[in-house]
Structures are given as structure tokens and as C-alpha cells.
Scaffold this motif. Structure first.
Motif, short mmCIF file in Angstrom:
data_model
loop_
_atom_site.label_atom_id
_atom_site.label_comp_id
_atom_site.label_asym_id
_atom_site.label_seq_id
_atom_site.Cartn_x
_atom_site.Cartn_y
_atom_site.Cartn_z
N UNK A 47 0.85 -1.19 0.00
CA UNK A 47 0.00 0.00 0.00
C UNK A 47 0.88 1.23 0.00
N UNK A 48 0.62 2.15 -0.92
CA UNK A 48 1.40 3.38 -0.99
C UNK A 48 0.68 4.56 -0.35
N UNK A 49 -0.48 4.31 0.24
CA UNK A 49 -1.21 5.39 0.88
C UNK A 49 -0.44 5.89 2.10
N UNK A 50 -0.57 7.16 2.46
CA UNK A 50 0.08 7.66 3.67
C UNK A 50 -0.36 6.86 4.89
N UNK A 51 0.57 6.57 5.77
CA UNK A 51 0.27 5.84 7.00
C UNK A 51 1.23 6.30 8.08
N UNK A 52 0.79 6.19 9.32
CA UNK A 52 1.56 6.70 10.45
C UNK A 52 1.32 5.82 11.67
N UNK A 53 2.17 6.00 12.67
CA UNK A 53 1.96 5.31 13.94
C UNK A 53 0.58 5.60 14.52
N UNK A 54 0.06 6.81 14.29
CA UNK A 54 -1.22 7.16 14.88
C UNK A 54 -2.39 6.46 14.21
N UNK A 55 -2.13 5.76 13.10
CA UNK A 55 -3.20 5.01 12.43
C UNK A 55 -3.37 3.60 12.99
N UNK A 56 -2.42 3.14 13.81
CA UNK A 56 -2.48 1.76 14.29
C UNK A 56 -3.65 1.57 15.25
N UNK A 57 -3.82 2.47 16.23
CA UNK A 57 -4.91 2.31 17.20
C UNK A 57 -6.29 2.34 16.54
N UNK A 58 -6.60 3.32 15.68
CA UNK A 58 -7.93 3.27 15.05
C UNK A 58 -8.14 2.04 14.18
N UNK A 59 -7.06 1.51 13.59
CA UNK A 59 -7.17 0.28 12.80
C UNK A 59 -7.53 -0.89 13.71
N UNK A 60 -6.86 -0.98 14.84
CA UNK A 60 -7.17 -2.03 15.81
C UNK A 60 -8.59 -1.90 16.32
N UNK A 61 -9.00 -0.68 16.68
CA UNK A 61 -10.35 -0.51 17.24
C UNK A 61 -11.44 -0.79 16.21
N UNK A 62 -11.19 -0.46 14.95
CA UNK A 62 -12.20 -0.80 13.93
C UNK A 62 -12.35 -2.31 13.82
N UNK A 63 -11.24 -3.02 13.86
CA UNK A 63 -11.32 -4.48 13.81
C UNK A 63 -12.13 -5.02 14.98
N UNK A 64 -11.99 -4.38 16.14
CA UNK A 64 -12.69 -4.83 17.33
C UNK A 64 -14.09 -4.24 17.45
N UNK A 65 -14.48 -3.41 16.49
CA UNK A 65 -15.79 -2.77 16.48
C UNK A 65 -15.99 -1.89 17.71
#
Length: 419
Positions: free
Chosen positions: A389-407
Motif C-alpha cells: 500500500x502506498x497510501x500515507x500511513x503513520x503510527x497514529x493510524x495503528x490504534x484506530x485500525x485495531x479498534x475498527x477491527x474490534x468494532x
């Protein structure tokens, strides 16, 4: 949280994405090839472990969560006091000085009633406790382990920093946390290759051995996750680093230079207080000295050790607050030249009263160098399609990614889910 869903996060401290190669780190290279590889992932500034830990846990930049570096300056009894964030008592001093710890909720707080969080960390106490500073879940660390409510745990983490401690921690993490306790979020933060790299050259035999060691720990976690969730539907596995490192070209004593140039009366004077953060510095100012900031910026810009200087509203560009005693940030000069082992990235670095590590020729971080700002970020499972994936990504994106997976809601986070 959806029934059965979990997230597992493994952090290899200070491993630049460019150093993940099939010959040294085969498990990580395979995960990169088979999972979602966020090749444009970037760190935060300063690129230090304690700042990164707070940003990962809150999904926010330092200006929002309030933890500004490995070294910070607090106002205590009217005086500006320079402190190491790594000390076990720092969070209590932060709470006394500001009335709180982090200014934004962590993922441990958000998951306290949604399956809970367990963190095992072998980095500094400060970085470990910033994952859950207010005791909503479990944090295991060699300096002391805590459960909900901050209650001391009797089953602590009796290990030493370094490879042997990482290995013992990983064994326990896989056996106890992943297989038996199964929290909604499980975080494993390895001390290597950071612990060794501060005292050796990047790309040296000693450094490559520690990358291989960290890779083996990740592989153990990955194999455990695959055994628990062969289809990859229920467990989201995140393997990442917090930042990379650069070779120290030379070290400067910024306090001494400021005294010599007349910006400070003495090393201990309060008009300007320097918080060294490896390849960067944060400068705090007494109220009566703030008028000197523009002139000091111009002086710094003329120095041969300076990369970039940020003051006023420019601080917001790098995620730092524009209000309060912080007056300016200095990223030290860096370039892309290679060290004797062929690893690119050199930087000027700062002497620190809290550490004598990272001599010239060894590794350091904290600044804006390309290689210290290029962590790796690989995700497996959770419905994420494999591929780069070439989209911008950052350390601050990890928590919202985890929380979305956990609903679970991620309201107030500055990062965004990567799904």
C-alpha cells in the motif's frame, strides 16, 4: 466488540523498514510479502520510543496527547525542570504538574470493558507505562507490573533488557497472553534491535544478529496467531517498529553552546531549558525570555549542526503544541551518506544528562532523518487484502485500525483506520 475478534501488536524497537531483508529477517519479509505492507509508513516527531508509545496508544500526535519526547521539561513549583520520561516516577510527576497523564484516552482505556488489554514491554519503564498510564488494563515490565487500578501484580516480568529478556517475554506472551488469557488487545514491545544498536554500528554483525533475534520473536508470535486463527478472520496481527535509526556523525553539547553564545547565563539557568531527544531538541522558555525566540531561531539556522528549526505555528506542522513553555524544536542536520557497513543515514546528535549511549559511529534517533522516520508496518488478517500500500500511513493510524477491527469507537483519534 464482535465476539471472538482480537488484535495482537508486536513492536520491534528501532528497526527501519529498509533493514527488513529476507536474509536477516525472513519472517518479517514473508509477512511483508503475504500481508498488507504499508510501505509509506512514517513515525512521529521527536522519533523517540516514549513519544511513539503514547502516539500509538492514543492514535494522536504529541500536541494532542501531551507527551513530547524521551526528555521533557515540566513546570514544578514555578521552575522549569528537565526530566527523563523513561524513569518509573515520571508519570506521577507529570500528573502532579499538569493534573493528568496523557491528554487523550489510550486503547487500554477504550477496551477496559471490551475485552481488555495486556501489554508486555522490555523497553524503558516510561515507554511501557505510557501504553496504559492510568491503569485500565495490565502492563508487565521488569521495573514493576500493574493491573487494573494500578494494583501491583505479583506475577511480574522478571527479565533483563536485551535479547534474552525479549525471548523469555515472547515465550510467556505466546503461552499465557495469547493462548490462555486471550484479551481483546495484546501488545508485545521488544527491546531489540534498539538496545544493542545504541552501542554498535548499524549493519554490523552485532546489529544484524539483533534484527534476526527480533525477527524470531515476531515469527513465534505469528505462528501462535496462525495456530489460533488459521483463516485469519478473527485475529488482526500488526507487526511494526516505532522508528528507525541513523548513524551518529558527531555529538554536540547544546547547553554549552547556548551559554557560550550568550543565550543562557549558565547550564542550570532557567531562561532557556534544553530537552535533548537524540537527534532533536526541544527548547523551553521562561515567560520573560520568550521575546528572544525569533533571534535564537536565526542564530540556530546559521549553525552547522542545524537541520530545521520550528517555532510558533510551525510547531504544529510537526505535531507539537504551539502554546505553553515549549518555544521551539530543533531537528539536527542529517544526510543520506552511508556508514562503513553500507547503511545510509547520518545525523548530528545531542549529548544528554540522562544517557551516555550512542557514541559517534553508533546509532541514534529522535529527528527527521529519512531512515529514522521510516518504520515498517505490516498487517495480517482482519479482512485486510495482502499487497503493498502506498497510501500515507503513520503510527497514529495503528490504534484506530485495531479498534475498527474490534468494532470499538475511535472517536477523538487523529489517526484513521487503514482497513
Amino acid at each position: 466488540m464482535r465476539s471472538g475478534r482480537r488484535a495482537v501488536v508486536v513492536v520491534c524497537d528501532s528497526l527501519c523498514a529498509d533493514l527488513v531483508t529476507p536474509d536477516v529477517a525472513p519472517a518479517l519479509a514473508e509477512m511483508r510479502a503475504q500481508g498488507a505492507d504499508f510501505a509509506s509508513a512514517r513515525g512521529v516527531f521527536p522519533s523517540t520510543t516514549r513519544t511513539s508509545s503514547a502516539s500509538m496508544a492514543t492514535g494522536c500526535l504529541p500536541a494532542a496527547h501531551g507527551l513530547l519526547g524521551n526528555t521533557m521539561v515540566l513546570r514544578e513549583q514555578g521552575a522549569l525542570v528537565r526530566l527523563s520520561v523513561g524513569k518509573p516516577d515520571f508519570l506521577e510527576r507529570l500528573r502532579r504538574a499538569t493534573g493528568r497523564t496523557l491528554r487523550r484516552p489510550t486503547w487500554a482505556e477504550r477496551l477496559a470493558r471490551q475485552g481488555g488489554a495486556i501489554v508486555m514491554s522490555n523497553v524503558s519503564p516510561g515507554a511501557a507505562y505510557l501504553q496504559d498510564p492510568d491503569g485500565f488494563g495490565h502492563v508487565y515490565h521488569r521495573a514493576g507490573s500493574r493491573g487494573p487500578g494500578g494494583v501491583a501484580l505479583t506475577d511480574g516480568l522478571a527479565i533483563e533488557v536485551g535479547a534474552a529478556g525479549d525471548r523469555a517475554m515472547t515465550d510467556r506472551f505466546c503461552r499465557e497472553v495469547l493462548r490462555e488469557r486471550a484479551p481483546a488487545l495484546a501488545v508485545l514491545w521488544l527491546s531489540e534491535p534498539d538496545h544493542t544498536a545504541h552501542g554498535v554500528a548499524l549493519g554490523s554483525g552485532e546489529h544484524l544478529a539483533m534484527i534476526a533475534h527480533a525477527d524470531a520473536c515476531v515469527d513465534q508470535v505469528r505462528r501462535t496467531v496462525e495456530a489460533l486463527d488459521p483463516a485469519g478472520d478473527e485475529i488482526l496481527l500488526v507487526a511494526c517498529s516505532d522508528h528507525g535509526m541513523e548513524t551518529v556523525e558527531r555529538k554536540i553539547d547544546l547547553d554549552a553552546l547556548l551559554v557560550e553564545a550568550g543565550w543562557k547565563r549558565s547550564r542550570e539557568s532557567q531562561e532557556v531549558v534544553v530537552a535533548p531527544n537524540g537527534n532533536a531538541a526541544l527548547l523551553y522558555f521562561a515567560d520573560e525570555a520568550r521575546d528572544a525566540i525569533p533571534a535564537l531561531v536565526r542564530w540556530l539556522q546559521d549553525q552547522d549542526f542545524t537541520g530545521r528549526v520550528f517555532a510558533g505555528q510551525a510547531l504544529a506542522e510537526i505535531g507539537l503544541p504551539t502554546e505553553g513553555p515549549l518555544g521551539l524544536a530543533l531537528a539536527l542536520r542529517h544526510d543520506a551518506s552511508a556508514n562503513p557497513h553500507g547503511v545510509p543515514g547520518r545525523s548530528v546528535s545531542l549529548l544528554s544528562p540522562f544517557s551516555d549511549s550512542s557514541p559517534v559511529g553508533c546509532a541514534q534517533h529522535g529527528g527527521l532523518g529519512e531512515h529514522e522516520q521510516h518504520p515498517f508496518l505490516y498487517l495480517r488478517g482482519g479482512g485486510l487484502r495482502p499487497g503493498e500500500r502506498r497510501q500515507p500511513a503513520s503510527l497514529i493510524d495503528i490504534a484506530p485500525t485495531v479498534l475498527r477491527h474490534l468494532d470499538v469507537a475511535a472517536d477523538g483519534m487523529q489517526g484513521r483506520a487503514l482497513q
